[in-house]
Design an enzyme around this catalytic site. Sequence first.
Site, PDB file in Angstrom:
ATOM      1  N   LYS A  71       0.823  -1.216   0.000  1.00  0.00           N
ATOM      2  CA  LYS A  71       0.000   0.000   0.000  1.00  0.00           C
ATOM      3  C   LYS A  71       0.857   1.267   0.000  1.00  0.00           C
ATOM      4  CE  LYS A  71      -1.776  -1.275   3.979  1.00  0.00           C
ATOM      5  NZ  LYS A  71      -0.874  -2.366   4.468  1.00  0.00           N
ATOM      6  N   HIS A 200       0.362  -3.650  14.823  1.00  0.00           N
ATOM      7  CA  HIS A 200       0.980  -2.521  14.121  1.00  0.00           C
ATOM      8  C   HIS A 200       0.940  -1.354  15.090  1.00  0.00           C
ATOM      9  CE1 HIS A 200       2.130   0.487  11.346  1.00  0.00           C
ATOM     10  NE2 HIS A 200       1.983  -0.241  10.266  1.00  0.00           N
ATOM     11  N   GLY A 240       5.738   0.627  10.892  1.00  0.00           N
ATOM     12  CA  GLY A 240       6.066   1.691  11.836  1.00  0.00           C
ATOM     13  C   GLY A 240       7.517   2.139  11.768  1.00  0.00           C
ATOM     14  N   GLU A 276       5.983  -6.013   8.563  1.00  0.00           N
ATOM     15  CA  GLU A 276       5.371  -5.456   7.339  1.00  0.00           C
ATOM     16  C   GLU A 276       5.863  -4.024   7.100  1.00  0.00           C
ATOM     17  OE1 GLU A 276       1.317  -5.602   8.505  1.00  0.00           O
ATOM     18  OE2 GLU A 276       1.222  -7.789   8.544  1.00  0.00           O
ATOM     19  N   PRO A 277       7.161  -3.815   6.931  1.00  0.00           N
ATOM     20  CA  PRO A 277       7.638  -2.435   6.727  1.00  0.00           C
ATOM     21  C   PRO A 277       7.169  -1.867   5.393  1.00  0.00           C
ATOM     22  CG  PRO A 277       9.411  -4.019   6.379  1.00  0.00           C
ATOM     23  CD  PRO A 277       8.235  -4.799   6.872  1.00  0.00           C
ATOM     24  N   ARG A 279       7.112   2.275   4.704  1.00  0.00           N
ATOM     25  CA  ARG A 279       7.931   3.460   4.418  1.00  0.00           C
ATOM     26  C   ARG A 279       9.423   3.174   4.578  1.00  0.00           C
ATOM     27  NH1 ARG A 279       5.683   7.805   6.416  1.00  0.00           N
ATOM     28  NH2 ARG A 279       3.915   6.890   7.475  1.00  0.00           N
ATOM     29  N   PHE A 332      -2.773  12.851   3.835  1.00  0.00           N
ATOM     30  CA  PHE A 332      -3.065  11.481   4.268  1.00  0.00           C
ATOM     31  C   PHE A 332      -2.002  10.909   5.199  1.00  0.00           C
ATOM     32  CE2 PHE A 332      -5.271  11.075  -0.076  1.00  0.00           C
ATOM     33  CZ  PHE A 332      -6.449  11.567   0.448  1.00  0.00           C
ATOM     34  N   ASP A 333      -0.785  11.424   5.111  1.00  0.00           N
ATOM     35  CA  ASP A 333       0.312  10.830   5.885  1.00  0.00           C
ATOM     36  C   ASP A 333       0.898  11.837   6.883  1.00  0.00           C
ATOM     37  OD1 ASP A 333       1.968   8.641   6.483  1.00  0.00           O
ATOM     38  OD2 ASP A 333       3.581   9.417   5.209  1.00  0.00           O
TER      39      ASP A 333
HETATM   40  N1  PLP Z   1       0.926  -3.166   7.747  1.00  0.00           N
HETATM   41  C1  PLP Z   1      -0.325  -2.664   7.827  1.00  0.00           C
HETATM   42  C2  PLP Z   1      -1.431  -3.586   8.166  1.00  0.00           C
HETATM   43  C3  PLP Z   1      -0.568  -1.297   7.591  1.00  0.00           C
HETATM   44  O1  PLP Z   1      -1.815  -0.816   7.679  1.00  0.00           O
HETATM   45  C4  PLP Z   1       0.526  -0.467   7.245  1.00  0.00           C
HETATM   46  C5  PLP Z   1       0.342   0.969   7.013  1.00  0.00           C
HETATM   47  O2  PLP Z   1      -0.703   1.528   7.119  1.00  0.00           O
HETATM   48  C6  PLP Z   1       1.806  -1.047   7.136  1.00  0.00           C
HETATM   49  C7  PLP Z   1       1.964  -2.382   7.406  1.00  0.00           C
HETATM   50  C8  PLP Z   1       3.011  -0.241   6.766  1.00  0.00           C
HETATM   51  O3  PLP Z   1       3.325   0.656   7.743  1.00  0.00           O
HETATM   52  P1  PLP Z   1       4.665   1.529   7.673  1.00  0.00           P
HETATM   53  O4  PLP Z   1       4.674   2.230   6.378  1.00  0.00           O
HETATM   54  O5  PLP Z   1       4.585   2.383   8.852  1.00  0.00           O
HETATM   55  O6  PLP Z   1       5.815   0.573   7.772  1.00  0.00           O
END
Ligand code: PLP
Length: 423
Positions: A71, A200, A240, A276-277, A279, A332-333
């Site tokens: 995403k 998360h 995160g 699940e990184p 960013r 959004f961010d």
């Molecule tokens: N995993 C889930 C379920 C999320 O909703 C998000 C971001 O919204 C992420 C991973 C990625 O988060 P980040 O970009 O903080 O690593």
Amino acid sequence: MISQFELIGDNKVGVLPKQVNQLEMCREIAAQKDIQENDSSFMLVDLDKIIERFNLWKRELPMIEPFYAVKCNTDVVLIRVLASLGCGFDCASREEIDIVMETGVSADRLIYANPCKTRSFIVHAMERDVRMMTFDNAEELIKIGKLHPNAEMILRIAVSDPTATCPLNLKFGADPVLAAPQLLKLAHEEGVNVVGISFHVGSGCNDATAYRTALSHAKNLCEIGEGYGFKMDIIDMGGGFPGAEHAHNPFEKIAETIRDALDEFFPETDKRLIAEPGRFFAAGPFSLAANIIHATEVPASKITKDPKDSADHGYMYYINDGVYGSFNCILFDHAHPIGGPLFEVDRNEKYMSTIWGPTCDSLDLVEDKKLMVKMEIGEWLYYPDMGAYTLAAATTFNGFAKPVPMYVMSEEMWANIKDSNHI
Ligand code: PLP
């Protein structure tokens, strides 16, 4: 300068003798565009940077398999490069599952990490044999039990860093003490297979102790789940992690907290540890160069809203990317992108400035009350770290195109990845 072009998927990638300096490469491209009288905005994508980030992850958290959160940026070259490095993927929809699997990634490298899934998407996941998926409520558990009997469910709990840039637990996550044990009991009664715990702590985490709290809950819940006969062999630490290198809370510090917490709650574990990184991988490789399509002089007071400044000069600039494009991250961010002149200028005096996006909407504000040297129409502004939550939600509102991605990598990197099935 670019010595050859190669293809990653259908995308042309410029190959250079060594890794680029992103600012200098943007200057080269912009100078070329100036000669061609082409003023469209562009996004430089430094593919070596993706590998650098991947290596940093492996160095700091070698025991945790990253599943890139698609995403954050669905750029297919980014996905192909991560796939070629052996990364897994966190997908939140049918479309994201298809984008990733199209690059040759097998279903066992995917997690469908959306606790409230569309029914037809669950069926699609089953047809593609994507099994790992998250849930945080009874209705989802029952839905999955009916639609995807082979699913391997991961219970998402709500543990939050309230100071994170984007807290997520208002919307998702079961209370780890009250609701989560009940959900494990229900899963047992419904015959739905639970394989682990996820959380998360919030995107853009500022307080790493949230990971420790979450891992302590995960340990308790694994024991409860094992009591019901579940294997509970996956711990998914979500996202995160910071994307920018000079983040307020550096990745290395978060990683240290996580390592310590794993030693405390899961010493010598044979559980599969994943995260699940988003960013973390996507931000740094992308730099934006936007063209100043218009500039106009105004009294500085128009910008500062202070009548005392009415005698000073101020400038309003209009650039060809904005809040409806890549800078949607401002809305959004909660991002605050900071740009500057792409080329060095010999003007020193700074003026109160506003930088607007190109659309006819005054919400389309990129930077306000910024002190900047005087810029001319046709000059370029440069914004680093623009890959996370930017292009993914960008629109072409008012007919303004999104910035064109320009991919570059070093010869060494090309040699390393060119034979991968995902390239
Ligand atoms: N995993 C889930 C379920 C999320 O909703 C998000 C971001 O919204 C992420 C991973 C990625 O988060 P980040 O970009 O903080 O690593």
